[in-house]
Design an enzyme around this catalytic site. Structure first.
Site, PDB file in Angstrom:
ATOM      1  N   CYS A 119      67.643  31.986  88.735  1.00 41.97           N
ATOM      2  CA  CYS A 119      67.048  33.022  87.880  1.00 41.97           C
ATOM      3  C   CYS A 119      67.291  32.770  86.392  1.00 41.97           C
ATOM      4  O   CYS A 119      66.644  33.376  85.549  1.00 41.97           O
ATOM      5  CB  CYS A 119      67.581  34.391  88.274  1.00 41.97           C
ATOM      6  SG  CYS A 119      67.501  34.680  90.041  1.00 41.97           S
ATOM      7  N   HIS A 260      66.626  39.524  83.065  1.00 43.43           N
ATOM      8  CA  HIS A 260      66.215  39.126  84.408  1.00 43.43           C
ATOM      9  C   HIS A 260      65.929  40.378  85.228  1.00 43.43           C
ATOM     10  O   HIS A 260      66.640  41.382  85.129  1.00 43.43           O
ATOM     11  CB  HIS A 260      67.314  38.293  85.066  1.00 43.43           C
ATOM     12  CG  HIS A 260      66.996  37.937  86.478  1.00 43.43           C
ATOM     13  ND1 HIS A 260      65.768  37.427  86.858  1.00 43.43           N
ATOM     14  CD2 HIS A 260      67.718  38.036  87.625  1.00 43.43           C
ATOM     15  CE1 HIS A 260      65.767  37.228  88.150  1.00 43.43           C
ATOM     16  NE2 HIS A 260      66.929  37.589  88.648  1.00 43.43           N
ATOM     17  N   ASN A 290      61.992  40.593  92.386  1.00 46.75           N
ATOM     18  CA  ASN A 290      62.758  39.516  91.751  1.00 46.75           C
ATOM     19  C   ASN A 290      62.017  38.198  91.948  1.00 46.75           C
ATOM     20  O   ASN A 290      61.919  37.701  93.071  1.00 46.75           O
ATOM     21  CB  ASN A 290      64.147  39.466  92.398  1.00 46.75           C
ATOM     22  CG  ASN A 290      65.052  38.407  91.791  1.00 46.75           C
ATOM     23  OD1 ASN A 290      64.596  37.545  91.060  1.00 46.75           O
ATOM     24  ND2 ASN A 290      66.332  38.477  92.121  1.00 46.75           N
TER      25      ASN A 290
HETATM   26  O1  UT7 Z   1      68.422  37.315  91.105  1.00 46.55           O
HETATM   27  C1  UT7 Z   1      69.703  36.811  91.299  1.00 46.55           C
HETATM   28  C2  UT7 Z   1      70.696  37.827  91.156  1.00 46.55           C
HETATM   29  N1  UT7 Z   1      70.599  38.821  92.204  1.00 46.55           N
HETATM   30  C3  UT7 Z   1      71.036  40.017  91.965  1.00 46.55           C
HETATM   31  O2  UT7 Z   1      71.461  40.297  90.889  1.00 46.55           O
HETATM   32  C4  UT7 Z   1      71.070  41.012  93.105  1.00 46.55           C
HETATM   33  C5  UT7 Z   1      72.378  41.755  93.064  1.00 46.55           C
HETATM   34  N2  UT7 Z   1      72.585  42.694  94.155  1.00 46.55           N
HETATM   35  C6  UT7 Z   1      71.805  43.791  94.363  1.00 46.55           C
HETATM   36  O3  UT7 Z   1      70.835  43.994  93.676  1.00 46.55           O
HETATM   37  C7  UT7 Z   1      72.229  44.766  95.421  1.00 46.55           C
HETATM   38  O4  UT7 Z   1      73.519  44.425  95.873  1.00 46.55           O
HETATM   39  C8  UT7 Z   1      71.259  44.836  96.625  1.00 46.55           C
HETATM   40  C9  UT7 Z   1      69.978  45.516  96.202  1.00 46.55           C
HETATM   41  C10 UT7 Z   1      70.950  43.449  97.137  1.00 46.55           C
HETATM   42  C11 UT7 Z   1      71.866  45.657  97.745  1.00 46.55           C
HETATM   43  O5  UT7 Z   1      72.220  46.942  97.280  1.00 46.55           O
HETATM   44  P1  UT7 Z   1      73.655  47.562  97.610  1.00 46.55           P
HETATM   45  O6  UT7 Z   1      73.666  48.905  97.019  1.00 46.55           O
HETATM   46  O7  UT7 Z   1      74.683  46.579  97.126  1.00 46.55           O
HETATM   47  O8  UT7 Z   1      73.613  47.681  99.178  1.00 46.55           O
HETATM   48  P2  UT7 Z   1      74.519  46.937 100.263  1.00 46.55           P
HETATM   49  O9  UT7 Z   1      74.157  45.506 100.362  1.00 46.55           O
HETATM   50  O10 UT7 Z   1      75.947  47.269 100.022  1.00 46.55           O
HETATM   51  O11 UT7 Z   1      74.059  47.681 101.595  1.00 46.55           O
HETATM   52  C12 UT7 Z   1      74.276  49.078 101.780  1.00 46.55           C
HETATM   53  C13 UT7 Z   1      73.685  49.482 103.118  1.00 46.55           C
HETATM   54  C14 UT7 Z   1      74.150  48.604 104.267  1.00 46.55           C
HETATM   55  O12 UT7 Z   1      74.334  49.453 105.392  1.00 46.55           O
HETATM   56  P3  UT7 Z   1      75.805  49.916 105.837  1.00 46.55           P
HETATM   57  O13 UT7 Z   1      76.552  48.645 106.112  1.00 46.55           O
HETATM   58  O14 UT7 Z   1      76.348  50.664 104.658  1.00 46.55           O
HETATM   59  O15 UT7 Z   1      75.532  50.751 107.031  1.00 46.55           O
HETATM   60  C15 UT7 Z   1      72.973  47.711 104.522  1.00 46.55           C
HETATM   61  O16 UT7 Z   1      72.901  47.282 105.865  1.00 46.55           O
HETATM   62  O17 UT7 Z   1      72.264  49.377 103.074  1.00 46.55           O
HETATM   63  C16 UT7 Z   1      71.815  48.614 104.206  1.00 46.55           C
HETATM   64  N3  UT7 Z   1      70.612  47.888 103.824  1.00 46.55           N
HETATM   65  C17 UT7 Z   1      69.376  48.399 103.933  1.00 46.55           C
HETATM   66  N4  UT7 Z   1      68.926  49.566 104.403  1.00 46.55           N
HETATM   67  C18 UT7 Z   1      67.603  49.786 104.385  1.00 46.55           C
HETATM   68  C19 UT7 Z   1      70.533  46.648 103.278  1.00 46.55           C
HETATM   69  N5  UT7 Z   1      69.245  46.337 103.037  1.00 46.55           N
HETATM   70  C20 UT7 Z   1      68.509  47.419 103.456  1.00 46.55           C
HETATM   71  C21 UT7 Z   1      67.138  47.678 103.448  1.00 46.55           C
HETATM   72  N6  UT7 Z   1      66.739  48.875 103.920  1.00 46.55           N
HETATM   73  N7  UT7 Z   1      66.217  46.805 102.986  1.00 46.55           N
END
Ligand code: UT7
Length: 333
Positions: A119, A260, A290
């Site tokens: 990115c 980004h 993204n």
């Molecule tokens: O471009 C390169 C750089 N990339 C970035 O900067 C991305 C950085 N990270 C992020 O943007 C975020 O961490 C994400 C958007 C990827 C994820 O958000 P989060 O708030 O960190 O969620 P998480 O990964 O901690 O997941 C929370 C919950 C999980 O369920 P449990 O374990 O709490 O029951 C996931 O399984 O959300 C669940 N989950 C979803 N639920 C519905 C993960 N993806 C989904 C989804 N729909 N698509």
């Protein structure tokens, strides 16, 4: 870091972008994986993304963005000395996607190569191109961020497939002078100790796709989102502060930050830490998701074409991605 005080100044002469026609909305994704529009939008700020057509390659997206940038810059293919494509979704492992773009444009005398910095790639390309122009050996460079991430997405993995999209953005860099804007300062950085938290683990020489592992879809983007999130905020804040200071700017003197486009919560956190109001931060990730190396380039072009950047304005571009890599540039338009 470089502050361009002694060598030939380098300016952006034109920008362009290209997005494939097909939209894939959050609602559409609800029928593909176990997710909701509400989850995706509230956690990321994304509503939709674009998906390239079958047979529409990264080089095709890059070529269209390049044509738009060249038209705005008033530069023909014959006048290009350099083409750099930043991508993590190249048409082929070799040759470089930039070679296909050179041929598509008919830019026969342009040196062409790719940069793989995820990115941050468009800003890595800007750093390299501005140094090559600044040294006096090159005059007109085309830098492009282009991605067909849909080809490297595991459409069964809701953790990642809702995040990414396809698209391309480009800029023409050329020699400036005292009467024009210029790239004021740049910073790029890498932390190779974190290669495991954001990567495409398979498909390379370390883990070729075989009949035995094909069902694991290892040639797809994988990410430990929370870890990446924290590192992204810190790295982009530090890189932005560094270029702002090196350029002799203040937060108040900045017209627009073009970050980004990965997550609206990351963008808001950076704005907050830089004490820059949200209305001075350009956001278009609700439309495109993204698009990795293309994201800053597309956002820059949209901001420019929407009249949010005018001659004399100070702007900051900043990115972060797999590597880990980060990059920022302060530019007087
Ligand atoms: O471009 C390169 C750089 N990339 C970035 O900067 C991305 C950085 N990270 C992020 O943007 C975020 O961490 C994400 C958007 C990827 C994820 O958000 P989060 O708030 O960190 O969620 P998480 O990964 O901690 O997941 C929370 C919950 C999980 O369920 P449990 O374990 O709490 O029951 C996931 O399984 O959300 C669940 N989950 C979803 N639920 C519905 C993960 N993806 C989904 C989804 N729909 N698509």
């Amino acid at each position: 870091m470089s502050a361009n005080t002694s060598k030939i100044p380098v300016r952006i002469a034109g920008t362009g972008s290209y997005l494939p026609a097909k939209e894939l909305t959050n609602k559409d994704l609800e029928s593909i994986v176990d997710t909701t529009d509400e989850w995706i939008f509230s956690r990321t700020g994304i509503r939709s993304r674009r998906i390239a057509a079958e047979g529409e390659n990264t080089s095709d997206l890059a070529t269209e963005a390049a044509k738009n940038a060249m038209e705005q810059a008033g530069i023909t293919a014959d006048e290009l000395d350099l083409i750099i494509v930043a991508t993590i979704s190249p048409d082929t492992i070799t040759p470089a996607t930039a070679c296909y773009v050179q041929h598509n444009l008919g830019a026969k005398s342009a040196l062409a190569f790719d940069i793989s910095a995820a990115c941050s790639g468009f800003l890595y390309a800007m750093e390299v191109a501005q140094r090559m122009i600044s040294d006096g050996n090159f005059k007109n460079a085309l830098i492009i961020g282009a991605e067909k991430l849909s080809a490297f997405t595991n459409w069964d993995d809701r953790n990642t497939c809702v995040l990414f999209g396809d698209g391309a953005g480009a800029a023409v860099l050329t020699r400036g002078d005292e009467t024009t804007g210029r790239i004021l300062s740049t910073k790029i950085g890498t932390d190779g100790s974190q290669t495991g938290i954001l990567n495409i683990p398979g498909g390379g020489s370390a883990c070729p796709t075989t009949v035995d592992n094909a069902d694991q879809k290892l040639a797809s983007l994988a990410m430990q989102g929370r870890e990446v999130f924290k590192l992204a905020v810190n790295a982009m804040k530090r890189a932005s502060e560094a270029v702002i200071e090196e350029a002799g700017l203040t937060a108040e003197s900045i017209k627009l930050v073009v970050p980004h486009q990965a997550n609206l919560r990351i963008i808001d956190a950076i704005a907050d830490r830089l004490t820059i109001p949200n209305e001075k931060v350009f956001v278009n990730l609700h439309k495109y998701g993204n698009t990795s190396a293309a994201a800053v380039a597309i956002a820059l072009d949209e901001a420019h074409r929407e009249g949010k950047i005018e001659r004399g304005d100070n702007i900051v571009l900043v990115g972060f991605g797999a590597g880990l890599t980060w990059a920022a540039a302060a530019i007087q338009w």
